[in-house]
Motif scaffolding. Structure first.
Motif, PDB file in Angstrom:
ATOM      1  N   UNK A 162      44.436  13.891 -48.200  1.00 10.66           N
ATOM      2  CA  UNK A 162      43.286  14.705 -47.874  1.00 10.66           C
ATOM      3  C   UNK A 162      42.655  14.290 -46.503  1.00 10.66           C
ATOM      4  N   UNK A 163      42.755  13.013 -46.393  1.00 10.44           N
ATOM      5  CA  UNK A 163      42.199  12.324 -44.895  1.00 10.44           C
ATOM      6  C   UNK A 163      42.965  13.060 -43.890  1.00 10.44           C
ATOM      7  N   UNK A 164      44.374  13.216 -44.025  1.00  8.95           N
ATOM      8  CA  UNK A 164      45.087  13.899 -42.880  1.00  8.95           C
ATOM      9  C   UNK A 164      44.523  15.307 -43.012  1.00  8.95           C
ATOM     10  N   UNK A 165      44.505  15.963 -44.019  1.00 12.29           N
ATOM     11  CA  UNK A 165      43.971  17.539 -44.035  1.00 12.29           C
ATOM     12  C   UNK A 165      42.695  17.599 -43.259  1.00 12.29           C
ATOM     13  N   UNK A 166      41.703  16.889 -43.466  1.00 12.02           N
ATOM     14  CA  UNK A 166      40.533  16.645 -42.829  1.00 12.02           C
ATOM     15  C   UNK A 166      40.639  16.622 -41.242  1.00 12.02           C
ATOM     16  N   UNK A 167      41.567  15.377 -40.871  1.00 15.05           N
ATOM     17  CA  UNK A 167      41.723  15.240 -39.714  1.00 15.05           C
ATOM     18  C   UNK A 167      42.302  16.393 -38.598  1.00 15.05           C
ATOM     19  N   UNK A 168      43.372  17.046 -39.350  1.00 13.28           N
ATOM     20  CA  UNK A 168      43.874  18.021 -38.773  1.00 13.28           C
ATOM     21  C   UNK A 168      43.065  19.394 -38.759  1.00 13.28           C
ATOM     22  N   UNK A 169      42.227  19.571 -39.791  1.00 11.26           N
ATOM     23  CA  UNK A 169      41.050  20.591 -39.522  1.00 11.26           C
ATOM     24  C   UNK A 169      40.294  20.472 -38.559  1.00 11.26           C
ATOM     25  N   UNK A 170      39.646  19.107 -38.413  1.00 11.33           N
ATOM     26  CA  UNK A 170      38.779  18.939 -37.250  1.00 11.33           C
ATOM     27  C   UNK A 170      39.215  19.218 -35.735  1.00 11.33           C
ATOM     28  N   UNK A 171      40.351  18.906 -35.622  1.00  4.74           N
ATOM     29  CA  UNK A 171      41.157  18.755 -34.338  1.00  4.74           C
ATOM     30  C   UNK A 171      41.743  20.274 -34.216  1.00  4.74           C
ATOM     31  N   UNK A 172      42.208  21.133 -35.106  1.00  2.00           N
ATOM     32  CA  UNK A 172      42.495  22.355 -35.030  1.00  2.00           C
ATOM     33  C   UNK A 172      41.230  23.324 -34.868  1.00  2.00           C
ATOM     34  N   UNK A 173      39.742  22.977 -35.650  1.00  2.00           N
ATOM     35  CA  UNK A 173      38.779  23.930 -35.138  1.00  2.00           C
ATOM     36  C   UNK A 173      38.299  23.456 -33.552  1.00  2.00           C
ATOM     37  N   UNK A 174      38.519  22.425 -33.237  1.00  2.31           N
ATOM     38  CA  UNK A 174      38.207  22.086 -31.663  1.00  2.31           C
ATOM     39  C   UNK A 174      38.911  22.876 -30.879  1.00  2.31           C
ATOM     40  N   UNK A 175      40.413  22.943 -31.159  1.00  4.24           N
ATOM     41  CA  UNK A 175      41.350  23.500 -30.145  1.00  4.24           C
ATOM     42  C   UNK A 175      41.073  25.209 -30.437  1.00  4.24           C
TER      43      UNK A 175
END
Length: 263
Positions: free
Chosen positions: A199-212
């Motif tokens: 879940x931690x990786x999912x949240x991290x990826x979601x943040x970066x993906x949203x910014x991009x």
């Protein structure tokens, strides 16, 4: 707003069956919308649809979109990918001579960069669907919730402009709202249709993906500012063109592959 909503509903009704089924129909559909996206880019530069550079551009775009089976066939040609690309570059540069610079070096550069921008983004979209339905749903929902979150939070709470020269209506509050919305949908999706990651990786990826995704939207806005147009096209009433709807997606999806989130 009514036109925008109707177009969105019709668009989803057309797009989602291709996403859910996948396989060759999805690939063919992506070929179609990627080609329209490239034509929208070339239109910004006032390069005619029916012209030699456009024909070469579409041919090179389709090479970027080739699936593995077709790529194996192409690789039987005694040239590597870089050499094939350089052949296309030489053809376009030669064309500038034949037309006495009515099609210039700057135009060649624009065509090639447009092909990279559109072609690589959509090719990774095809690969994302091939990796599994959960990955394409993750990418699409991150985009849609980022866009919706940024819009509604920006309208309700937005006071500080994010980048007024490029996109006057976007706000810092909306930007943050988009990221938070992406986190919420990523957690929910991981609960109902999990990806093989913590879940931690999912949240991290979601943040970066949203910014991009939001940067990708700003990039497209910058293009339109430079070439003094409101929308990249008019194929989607209330939304504009294909690139107006897929700009965030083709900017963000390659990132998911670069970090090995999708393999």
């Amino acid at each position: 707003m009514k036109t925008r909503i109707i177009t969105a509903i019709i668009g989803l009704a057309i797009f989602l069956p291709f996403v859910l089924y996948g396989k060759w129909p999805f690939t063919v559909f992506i070929y179609l919308i990627a080609t329209i996206g490239l034509l929208e880019m070339l239109k910004m530069k006032r390069i005619p649809f029916f012209s030699f550079p456009t024909l070469i551009g579409i041919a090179l775009l389709w090479m970027f979109l080739l699936n593995e089976e077709l790529y194996t066939l192409i690789n039987k040609i005694p040239l590597n990918n870089l050499e094939i690309l350089y052949c296309f570059v030489l053809i376009l540069l030669s064309y500038t001579v034949f037309v006495k610079n009515r099609f210039s070096f700057d135009d060649v550069s624009f065509v090639l960069l447009s092909i990279f921008y559109v072609g690589i983004g959509f090719s990774y979209l095809i690969e994302t669907r091939q990796a599994g339905l959960e990955y394409i749903l993750f990418a699409l929902l991150i985009i849609w919730f980022t866009d919706s979150g940024a819009y509604f939070v920006g309208r309700a709470m937005g006071k500080r402009k994010l980048w007024p020269i490029i996109s006057p209506k976007k706000t810092i509050e909306g930007f943050i709202g988009g990221v938070l919305s992406a986190i919420v949908i990523a957690i929910f999706l991981q609960w109902i249709y999990p990806i093989d990651a913590s879940l931690l990786i999912i949240i991290f990826v979601a943040i970066i993906a949203s910014v991009l995704a939001q940067i990708g939207d700003l990039v497209q806005s910058a293009f339109k500012r430079i070439y003094d147009i409101k929308d990249s096209g008019n194929i989607l009433p209330g939304h504009g063109g294909i690139l107006d709807r897929f700009d965030s997606l083709i900017f963000m999806v390659p990132f998911l592959h670069f970090i090995q989130f999708i393999t």
